[in-house]
Design an enzyme around this catalytic site. Sequence first.
Site, PDB file in Angstrom:
ATOM      1  N   ARG A  86      31.203  34.618  45.000  1.00  0.00           N
ATOM      2  CA  ARG A  86      31.809  34.433  46.308  1.00  0.00           C
ATOM      3  C   ARG A  86      31.443  33.056  46.833  1.00  0.00           C
ATOM      4  O   ARG A  86      30.473  32.438  46.394  1.00  0.00           O
ATOM      5  CB  ARG A  86      31.372  35.520  47.280  1.00  0.00           C
ATOM      6  CG  ARG A  86      29.902  35.527  47.616  1.00  0.00           C
ATOM      7  CD  ARG A  86      29.516  36.681  48.530  1.00  0.00           C
ATOM      8  NE  ARG A  86      30.005  36.491  49.880  1.00  0.00           N
ATOM      9  CZ  ARG A  86      30.936  37.264  50.448  1.00  0.00           C
ATOM     10  NH1 ARG A  86      31.454  38.278  49.806  1.00  0.00           N
ATOM     11  NH2 ARG A  86      31.328  37.040  51.678  1.00  0.00           N
ATOM     12  N   GLU A 131      41.158  43.612  53.291  1.00  0.00           N
ATOM     13  CA  GLU A 131      41.136  44.727  54.233  1.00  0.00           C
ATOM     14  C   GLU A 131      41.527  44.153  55.598  1.00  0.00           C
ATOM     15  O   GLU A 131      40.935  43.168  56.047  1.00  0.00           O
ATOM     16  CB  GLU A 131      39.723  45.324  54.287  1.00  0.00           C
ATOM     17  CG  GLU A 131      39.673  46.550  55.158  1.00  0.00           C
ATOM     18  CD  GLU A 131      38.295  47.206  55.199  1.00  0.00           C
ATOM     19  OE1 GLU A 131      37.382  46.763  54.477  1.00  0.00           O
ATOM     20  OE2 GLU A 131      38.151  48.159  55.984  1.00  0.00           O
ATOM     21  N   LYS A 177      33.773  38.738  57.780  1.00  0.00           N
ATOM     22  CA  LYS A 177      34.669  39.065  58.891  1.00  0.00           C
ATOM     23  C   LYS A 177      33.922  39.779  60.003  1.00  0.00           C
ATOM     24  O   LYS A 177      34.173  39.561  61.175  1.00  0.00           O
ATOM     25  CB  LYS A 177      35.813  39.960  58.379  1.00  0.00           C
ATOM     26  CG  LYS A 177      36.936  39.186  57.746  1.00  0.00           C
ATOM     27  CD  LYS A 177      38.029  40.111  57.246  1.00  0.00           C
ATOM     28  CE  LYS A 177      37.613  40.789  55.969  1.00  0.00           C
ATOM     29  NZ  LYS A 177      38.604  41.703  55.416  1.00  0.00           N
TER      30      LYS A 177
HETATM   31  P1  ATP Z   1      34.202  40.294  54.613  1.00  0.00           P
HETATM   32  O1  ATP Z   1      32.799  40.645  54.253  1.00  0.00           O
HETATM   33  O2  ATP Z   1      34.348  38.973  55.250  1.00  0.00           O
HETATM   34  O3  ATP Z   1      34.918  41.400  55.332  1.00  0.00           O
HETATM   35  P2  ATP Z   1      35.389  41.218  52.274  1.00  0.00           P
HETATM   36  O4  ATP Z   1      34.990  40.886  50.894  1.00  0.00           O
HETATM   37  O5  ATP Z   1      35.059  42.577  52.777  1.00  0.00           O
HETATM   38  O6  ATP Z   1      34.890  40.096  53.213  1.00  0.00           O
HETATM   39  P3  ATP Z   1      38.115  41.722  51.942  1.00  0.00           P
HETATM   40  O7  ATP Z   1      39.197  41.597  52.943  1.00  0.00           O
HETATM   41  O8  ATP Z   1      37.742  43.069  51.497  1.00  0.00           O
HETATM   42  O9  ATP Z   1      36.902  40.949  52.516  1.00  0.00           O
HETATM   43  O10 ATP Z   1      38.375  40.787  50.693  1.00  0.00           O
HETATM   44  C1  ATP Z   1      39.614  40.369  50.208  1.00  0.00           C
HETATM   45  C2  ATP Z   1      39.377  39.555  48.979  1.00  0.00           C
HETATM   46  O11 ATP Z   1      38.748  38.338  49.327  1.00  0.00           O
HETATM   47  C3  ATP Z   1      38.467  40.276  48.007  1.00  0.00           C
HETATM   48  O12 ATP Z   1      38.995  40.153  46.706  1.00  0.00           O
HETATM   49  C4  ATP Z   1      37.157  39.557  48.144  1.00  0.00           C
HETATM   50  O13 ATP Z   1      36.440  39.586  46.965  1.00  0.00           O
HETATM   51  C5  ATP Z   1      37.601  38.145  48.537  1.00  0.00           C
HETATM   52  N1  ATP Z   1      36.575  37.458  49.299  1.00  0.00           N
HETATM   53  C6  ATP Z   1      36.054  37.837  50.474  1.00  0.00           C
HETATM   54  N2  ATP Z   1      35.072  36.990  50.860  1.00  0.00           N
HETATM   55  C7  ATP Z   1      34.985  36.041  49.901  1.00  0.00           C
HETATM   56  C8  ATP Z   1      34.166  34.895  49.697  1.00  0.00           C
HETATM   57  N3  ATP Z   1      33.236  34.529  50.573  1.00  0.00           N
HETATM   58  N4  ATP Z   1      34.374  34.152  48.584  1.00  0.00           N
HETATM   59  C9  ATP Z   1      35.320  34.491  47.706  1.00  0.00           C
HETATM   60  N5  ATP Z   1      36.116  35.557  47.821  1.00  0.00           N
HETATM   61  C10 ATP Z   1      35.962  36.339  48.900  1.00  0.00           C
HETATM   62 MG    MG Z   2      35.169  44.211  53.469  1.00  0.00          MG
END
Ligand code: ATP
Ligand code: MG
Length: 590
Positions: free
Chosen positions: A293, A58, A303
């Site tokens: 994760r 995102e 983020k």
């Molecule tokens: P954040 O909470 O930092 O915004 P998110 O999961 O909402 O993280 P996205 O941009 O939606 O972030 O995620 C993009 C991809 O990265 C998704 O497939 C998510 O599962 C993966 N991802 C995000 N954070 C991690 C993590 N700490 N470890 C492994 N994969 C991750």
């Molecule tokens: Mg997110």
Amino acid sequence: MSDATAAPASNFIRSVVEADLGAGRYATRRWAGRPGFAIEHRQGLPDPARIRTRFPPEPNGYPHIGHAKSIFLNFELAREFGGRCHLRYDDTNPSKEEQEYVDAIADAVRWLGCVWSDDSESNLYFASDYFEHLYACAQSLIESGCAYVDSQSADEVRANRGTLTSPGRDSPFRDRAPGESLRLFREMRSGVHAEGTQLLRAKIDMASPNLNMRDPALYRIRFAEHHRTGNDWCIYPMYDFAHPISDALENITHSLCTLEFEDHRPLYDWLLERLRERGFFDQPLPQQIEFARLNLSYTITSKRKLQELVTLSLVGGWDDPRMTTIAGLRRRGFTPESIRLFCERIGVAKADSWIDMGVLEQALRDDLEPKAPRATAVLDPLKLVIENWPQDQVEECSAPVHPQRPEMGRRVFPISRELWIERDDFAEQPPKGFFRLFPGNMVRLRHGMVIRCTGFEKDANGRVSAVIAEALPDSRSGTPGADAYKVKGNIHWVSAAHALEAEVRLYDRLFAEAMPDAGGRDAKLALNPQSCHVIRAWLEPSLRLAQAGQCWQFERHGYFVADRVDSRPGAPVFNRSVALRDSWGGAKAR
Ligand code: ATP
Ligand code: MG
């Protein structure tokens, strides 16, 4: 644990892919050359990609080390099995998304060496390009009685959802005629209804033990401008609706996501199955597979929380070298190879765990040790005067660029009467086992000659201001006489008249606690107040030519990189990427 020649470490996802390919599960798929419904894919050729994965960020912040895990997992899996990995921006949430983040994500993925496009295919997508497709799917679900417009208030929806231990209550609008829901849904799109007054929901089961199956929301009204579609839409799809459909449109085979989505998988499958029944998609449908994760100690991988540090100016920006964003790590001196090595070492598992920050730091050392050129830097300078050395005499010393790699050549640097040495290489009164400079003792000046300390001077505050020494005859490194001297200490130095004065930033971990945000705590309270220490140091003169982004091992200190942002031609600024040894918890390498 891993060596470069070994086959990639196995993991449960690789096993799933191998089994699927072995069973020919995806062999019949066709590909229209771009995302689309089954009707379009059926016209295409057999899909040239044996599998398709995607990295679906995102664009609401800069990607971090946790994303790197997901990036490598998805792109490597595709590469290994003759597949494709798409970069898809999951940009269905209008207010939080920005072009800056779109660019930052593409930069990070590219820098990590992952490729989403080549001559035959360009797989860069935006979920917002699917808004019409998503809308068509929603209308069809309404027509078939699988979705309805709920006119309860947000509070009523919440109150009727039930809890983990009690079932939900059906909405009074649940059995409204499909024709009426369709009319309301179209009115939602055309802007007739206010935010929060109508909600499109899937009609599944309000008594399901899985809360995600209790008539989950599919679309809500938001009068918000979208970074790509502007004001074209005032209804926006929910993640749980947009994601499976985006995957299916793109012919994704294996949709990898983190464990918190495990409970969403039944909804993922339910939606795609309903849409398959209505002819939107063909078998085989994409399958969601969850993995753990990455949680890394002494940092945060969210983020939103990283954003807060930026917004409150608690760090210098998203690329602050203390941030575990990809941009921050890059500026700190991490290489794509070191991050890849780290991701290989931590592997992919099905249970959440914490990885120690030391594992990331060690991956950087292991990557840089064989390739970083060596240089000399005096970080805490103390003057050394060689009293028997003629005032204007300058000689040349030389040393290998890399001690184990003669092909990298040699470097030359001058030696003269006055040098800078490290303050802690001298002791007025040597503690037990101290082999470096103290009155009467001999040491070797690395790549230079042997000297004996004959005295020292102090300033008005009683602090040692200069060390006095004499050079011993025939002791130059590399000359036949050198071996005649048996000295235990070997110290580094730079010629005071020739050295480059430069700013050096000694970074430490951003947080002082291993789990700064554990248990919902405010990570800001755990910030390490000592995480950046800026000094002026004296460096080997050739470092004047350092290019931004180049890294070195400063002998006896650690790995340093010329800062990408603040270095100027002829005036580099250096960041300490990592100390030579893991000194965390013990005496800090300062
Ligand atoms: P954040 O909470 O930092 O915004 P998110 O999961 O909402 O993280 P996205 O941009 O939606 O972030 O995620 C993009 C991809 O990265 C998704 O497939 C998510 O599962 C993966 N991802 C995000 N954070 C991690 C993590 N700490 N470890 C492994 N994969 C991750
Ligand atoms: Mg997110």
